[in-house]
Every structure is written in structure tokens, then in C-alpha cells.
Design a protein around this motif. Structure first.
Motif, PDB file in Angstrom:
ATOM      1  N   LEU A   1       1.567   9.348  -5.908  1.00 27.40           N
ATOM      2  CA  LEU A   1       2.019  10.701  -5.600  1.00 27.40           C
ATOM      3  C   LEU A   1       3.063  11.162  -6.616  1.00 27.40           C
TER       4      LEU A   1
ATOM      5  N   ILE B   1       0.844  -1.209   0.000  1.00 27.66           N
ATOM      6  CA  ILE B   1       0.000   0.000   0.000  1.00 27.66           C
ATOM      7  C   ILE B   1       0.874   1.251   0.000  1.00 27.66           C
TER       8      ILE B   1
ATOM      9  N   LEU C   1       0.916   4.103  -2.946  1.00 32.51           N
ATOM     10  CA  LEU C   1       0.668   5.525  -2.647  1.00 32.51           C
ATOM     11  C   LEU C   1       1.822   6.403  -3.115  1.00 32.51           C
TER      12      LEU C   1
END
Length: 74
Positions: free
Chosen positions: A62, A54, A58
Motif C-alpha cells: 500500500l 501478511i 500488505l
């Protein structure tokens, strides 16, 4: 100028339930909590892999959003 505040007698605010005396499943008198640590011989590899995956996803999202913003607006 100092003032001496009134001292109130100390009273117990919350008392554990009576059945907590016989509890042995961990977490103290209030029962198990979300912060209970796993057993020392427990295997939490799956949890570590899921959290790491995870985190990587992420970070990639980003970085992709930043790259898109950079090339679109500069």
C-alpha cells in the motif's frame, strides 16, 4: 392508535441432532465451530507470525502504491 398484533405460540425452530448428546469434542450440540478457542496451553506463535507478516507485506504494498501514485501524478 395502537394495534395489538396476534401472538403466535412459541415453537422450537431447530433441534440439535440426537447424537449430539454424546459429543464431547467441543463446540456445543452442533459440533465444533470455526470460533472454538485453542487450548490455554496451546502454542499459536506460528499463526501470529504468519498474520503479522501478511499485514506487513500488505502495508508495504500500500505504501509503495501510494508513493508511486504520488510521484507519478503530482
Amino acid at each position: 392508535m395502537k394495534s395489538n398484533p396476534e401472538k403466535r405460540p412459541e415453537t422450537q425452530v431447530a433441534k440439535p441432532p440426537p447424537e449430539s448428546v454424546s459429543r464431547v469434542d467441543g463446540g456445543g450440540p452442533w459440533g465444533p465451530t470455526q470460533f472454538d478457542l485453542p487450548e490455554r496451553d496451546g502454542d499459536n506463535t506460528q499463526t501470529v507470525v504468519i498474520v503479522a507478516a501478511i499485514g506487513v507485506i500488505l502495508l508495504l504494498l500500500l505504501a509503495g502504491a501510494w508513493t508511486l501514485w504520488y510521484f507519478k501524478f503530482n
